[in-house]
Design a protein around this motif. Structure first.
Motif, PDB file in Angstrom:
ATOM      1  N   VAL A 286       0.862  -1.202   0.079  1.00 55.62           N
ATOM      2  CA  VAL A 286      -0.082  -0.177   0.032  1.00 55.62           C
ATOM      3  C   VAL A 286       0.964   1.203  -0.004  1.00 55.62           C
ATOM      4  CG1 VAL A 286      -1.643   1.348   1.538  1.00 55.62           C
ATOM      5  CG2 VAL A 286      -2.011  -1.281   1.015  1.00 55.62           C
ATOM      6  N   VAL A 287       1.905   1.366   0.695  1.00 54.45           N
ATOM      7  CA  VAL A 287       2.777   2.367   0.798  1.00 54.45           C
ATOM      8  C   VAL A 287       3.421   2.417  -0.627  1.00 54.45           C
ATOM      9  CG1 VAL A 287       4.909   3.413   2.015  1.00 54.45           C
ATOM     10  CG2 VAL A 287       3.212   2.250   3.286  1.00 54.45           C
ATOM     11  N   ALA A 288       4.013   1.569  -1.209  1.00 57.04           N
ATOM     12  CA  ALA A 288       4.502   1.613  -2.382  1.00 57.04           C
ATOM     13  C   ALA A 288       3.705   2.210  -3.408  1.00 57.04           C
ATOM     14  CB  ALA A 288       5.161   0.335  -2.801  1.00 57.04           C
ATOM     15  N   THR A 289       2.221   1.649  -3.508  1.00 59.48           N
ATOM     16  CA  THR A 289       1.381   2.363  -4.421  1.00 59.48           C
ATOM     17  C   THR A 289       1.160   3.742  -4.216  1.00 59.48           C
ATOM     18  OG1 THR A 289       0.186   0.106  -4.131  1.00 59.48           O
ATOM     19  CG2 THR A 289      -0.884   2.176  -4.955  1.00 59.48           C
ATOM     20  N   GLY A 290       1.336   4.265  -3.018  1.00 58.36           N
ATOM     21  CA  GLY A 290       0.946   5.530  -2.602  1.00 58.36           C
ATOM     22  C   GLY A 290       2.047   6.174  -3.071  1.00 58.36           C
ATOM     23  N   LEU A 291       3.564   5.789  -3.190  1.00 61.26           N
ATOM     24  CA  LEU A 291       4.446   6.682  -3.558  1.00 61.26           C
ATOM     25  C   LEU A 291       4.568   6.646  -5.142  1.00 61.26           C
ATOM     26  CD1 LEU A 291       7.447   5.043  -1.515  1.00 61.26           C
ATOM     27  CD2 LEU A 291       6.461   7.330  -1.130  1.00 61.26           C
ATOM     28  N   THR A 292       3.924   5.461  -5.714  1.00 61.55           N
ATOM     29  CA  THR A 292       3.839   5.628  -7.212  1.00 61.55           C
ATOM     30  C   THR A 292       2.681   6.614  -7.619  1.00 61.55           C
ATOM     31  OG1 THR A 292       4.338   3.091  -7.286  1.00 61.55           O
ATOM     32  CG2 THR A 292       3.195   4.196  -9.269  1.00 61.55           C
ATOM     33  N   ILE A 293       1.741   6.651  -6.894  1.00 59.49           N
ATOM     34  CA  ILE A 293       0.726   7.807  -7.400  1.00 59.49           C
ATOM     35  C   ILE A 293       1.097   9.001  -7.095  1.00 59.49           C
ATOM     36  CG2 ILE A 293      -1.667   8.502  -6.800  1.00 59.49           C
ATOM     37  CD1 ILE A 293      -2.413   5.714  -5.918  1.00 59.49           C
ATOM     38  N   LEU A 294       1.849   9.290  -6.029  1.00 58.97           N
ATOM     39  CA  LEU A 294       2.597  10.730  -5.780  1.00 58.97           C
ATOM     40  C   LEU A 294       3.448  11.133  -7.163  1.00 58.97           C
ATOM     41  CD1 LEU A 294       3.547  10.819  -2.200  1.00 58.97           C
ATOM     42  CD2 LEU A 294       1.957  12.051  -3.164  1.00 58.97           C
ATOM     43  N   ALA A 295       4.212  10.048  -7.670  1.00 58.45           N
ATOM     44  CA  ALA A 295       4.918  10.483  -8.886  1.00 58.45           C
ATOM     45  C   ALA A 295       3.922  10.650 -10.225  1.00 58.45           C
ATOM     46  CB  ALA A 295       5.875   8.947  -9.183  1.00 58.45           C
ATOM     47  N   ALA A 296       2.910   9.873 -10.135  1.00 57.33           N
ATOM     48  CA  ALA A 296       2.140  10.266 -11.106  1.00 57.33           C
ATOM     49  C   ALA A 296       1.202  11.679 -11.132  1.00 57.33           C
ATOM     50  CB  ALA A 296       0.706   9.082 -11.150  1.00 57.33           C
ATOM     51  N   ALA A 297       1.227  12.115 -10.064  1.00 54.53           N
ATOM     52  CA  ALA A 297       0.804  13.351  -9.742  1.00 54.53           C
ATOM     53  C   ALA A 297       1.636  14.598 -10.316  1.00 54.53           C
ATOM     54  CB  ALA A 297       0.517  13.789  -8.223  1.00 54.53           C
ATOM     55  N   GLY A 298       3.056  14.287 -10.035  1.00 54.99           N
ATOM     56  CA  GLY A 298       3.988  15.219 -10.673  1.00 54.99           C
ATOM     57  C   GLY A 298       3.919  15.346 -12.172  1.00 54.99           C
ATOM     58  N   VAL A 299       3.668  13.996 -12.810  1.00 57.63           N
ATOM     59  CA  VAL A 299       3.885  13.927 -14.036  1.00 57.63           C
ATOM     60  C   VAL A 299       2.690  14.501 -14.812  1.00 57.63           C
ATOM     61  CG1 VAL A 299       3.711  12.300 -16.144  1.00 57.63           C
ATOM     62  CG2 VAL A 299       5.161  11.581 -14.341  1.00 57.63           C
ATOM     63  N   VAL A 300       1.497  14.328 -14.307  1.00 60.02           N
ATOM     64  CA  VAL A 300       0.339  15.171 -14.900  1.00 60.02           C
ATOM     65  C   VAL A 300       0.469  16.499 -14.639  1.00 60.02           C
ATOM     66  CG1 VAL A 300      -1.997  15.554 -14.443  1.00 60.02           C
ATOM     67  CG2 VAL A 300      -1.134  13.032 -14.324  1.00 60.02           C
ATOM     68  N   ALA A 301       0.880  17.230 -13.446  1.00 55.54           N
ATOM     69  CA  ALA A 301       1.334  18.443 -13.474  1.00 55.54           C
ATOM     70  C   ALA A 301       2.159  19.215 -14.350  1.00 55.54           C
ATOM     71  CB  ALA A 301       1.590  18.822 -11.848  1.00 55.54           C
ATOM     72  N   LEU A 302       2.974  18.270 -15.138  1.00 55.10           N
ATOM     73  CA  LEU A 302       4.159  18.826 -15.735  1.00 55.10           C
ATOM     74  C   LEU A 302       3.560  18.920 -17.073  1.00 55.10           C
ATOM     75  CD1 LEU A 302       7.100  17.082 -14.378  1.00 55.10           C
ATOM     76  CD2 LEU A 302       6.861  19.320 -14.505  1.00 55.10           C
ATOM     77  N   GLN A 303       2.457  18.428 -17.271  1.00 54.33           N
ATOM     78  CA  GLN A 303       1.981  18.365 -18.726  1.00 54.33           C
ATOM     79  C   GLN A 303       1.185  19.582 -19.224  1.00 54.33           C
ATOM     80  OE1 GLN A 303       2.844  15.368 -20.670  1.00 54.33           O
ATOM     81  NE2 GLN A 303       3.686  15.265 -18.459  1.00 54.33           N
TER      82      GLN A 303
END
Length: 407
Positions: A286-303
């Motif tokens: 669950v923690v690993a999934t959370g960190l992955t989703i945080l990374a996805a947030a940054g990717v979307v923001a940069l688009q």
């Protein structure tokens, strides 16, 4: 570990305490999205240098960091209720001082109010640990998750109160901070119904537990603290800059409030099932999934900087924080004894909010002073997430690869 041995069939007291703490999270917790929505904008209006716009938010987090250990010791000695009342008292005081700073048009006075608000934020952080105090091992992750879910109501109440109060008086935002005082006064009544025994006074021959150094060098504790710090710090880094970025890119203050509402909803809606996911799949996944989703947030923001980009990025940011932070809290709650609680939980929040303080201090500088436009500043904020995600992800992998008895 808990103060009172509980089994799944005898979690009556724990469930009652969870109800009280959920209501506290909903009512008292509403002040945090209120302040985070317009704290940076108020700071930008008061500060002589726009690079210091998010300093009020940073002072809140700094106050929380400084208060973590004293509040934890206070709760260890006098009980949870006393610590929570100190928090609401300081929350009301912080709202009053901030309102006075706005009235005087004084940035230093406004910052002083933010520091006292940080004491409330620190006390609120212990709601999640209080939920675990009387819970069985099976109910503990669900209890923590349910209490965090109380933030769902605060996500709706807080920003909506901001919309009603921010321009209600001649001085912008003054009505919002006066409302914060009322929220603390009303919410403090809830703790009369909290039923968590005071920790017993240890006898001379009682186990003293591990030292702070022994605790923090225990692999599972070290990784839990790192993941909690990174999850919370990155959420704060991006969220603090969001209203500045939204308004700076030409959208309205109401749009910023709506995005913060969506973000805070995303922080707490998953809490209804995060505990069940931890029980089924294990806390590490669950923690690993959370960190992955945080990374996805940054990717979307940069688009891009369209409203949909802000909404999607901030929703992902909230969900990632939920999985990462609740997972790390559950990992930590099961890794120390009751007599180590005051020592460990205070140290945990000191480290976590130390990281959050650094993030919030960096947020305004990255947003306003690292590029020639709000678009460039927003990109800098999101790129800054990368090294910290690598740190937390590496720590989690290191823990997973260790032999079970060592971890």
């Amino acid at each position: 570990m808990t103060d009172i041995a509980q089994t799944p069939s005898t979690d009556t007291r724990a469930r009652r305490n969870v109800v009280v703490l959920v209501l506290a999270q909903a009512i008292l917790g509403a002040q945090m999205p209120m302040i985070f929505t317009f704290g940076g904008l108020a700071g930008q209006a008061l500060a002589s240098n726009p690079c210091w716009a998010t300093l009020p938010i940073s002072l809140i987090v700094l106050g929380s960091m400084m208060a973590a250990t004293p509040v934890s010791h206070l709760m260890q000695k006098y009980g949870r209720r006393a610590g929570f009342w100190v928090g609401t008292g300081c929350g009301a005081l912080g709202g009053g001082i901030s309102a006075y700073g706005l009235y005087l048009n004084s940035f230093p006075v406004f910052l002083a109010g933010s520091l006292f608000t940080g004491v409330y934020m620190s006390a609120q952080g212990f709601y999640r640990f209080a939920a675990a105090d009387t819970a069985s091992d099976e109910f503990r992750p669900k209890a923590i998750s349910y209490v965090m879910a109380g933030g769902l109501a605060s996500a709706i109440i807080g920003p909506q109160l901001v919309k009603v109060t921010s321009q209600a008086m001649v001085i912008p935002f003054l009505g919002t901070y006066l409302t914060v005082i009322a929220v603390n006064v009303i919410g403090s009544v809830l703790f009369l119904f909290l039923d968590i025994p005071k920790p017993p006074v240890p006898s001379a021959d009682a186990p003293r537990g591990r030292t702070r150094w022994e605790l923090i060098t225990t692999p599972v504790i070290a990784v839990a603290v790192i993941c909690a710090m990174v999850s919370y710090a990155l959420m704060n880094l991006v969220m603090t800059s969001t209203p500045l970025a939204v308004v700076g890119c030409g959208f309205e203050e109401g749009d910023a409030a709506d995005i913060v509402t969506a973000h805070v909803l995303a922080m707490y809606v998953p809490s209804f099932f995060t505990g069940h996911l931890i029980a089924r799949f294990g806390v590490t996944k669950v923690v690993a999934t959370g960190l992955t989703i945080l990374a996805a947030a940054g990717v979307v923001a940069l688009q891009g900087v369209e409203l949909e980009n802000f909404f999607i990025a901030l929703i992902l940011l909230g969900v990632g924080w939920n999985f990462g932070f609740i997972g790390a809290t559950t990992m930590l709650a099961g890794a120390h004894e009751a007599h180590e609680r005051g020592r460990m939980q205070g140290m945990n929040d000191l480290i976590v909010f130390g990281g959050v303080t650094f993030a919030s201090l960096s947020s305004g500088g990255l947003m306003n002073c690292s590029g020639g436009s709000p678009v460039e500043g927003w990109a800098s904020v999101n790129l800054a997430m990368a090294p910290f995600l690598v740190l937390a992800g590496g720590a989690l992998i290191w823990l997973a690869l260790r032999p079970k008895e060592d971890a």
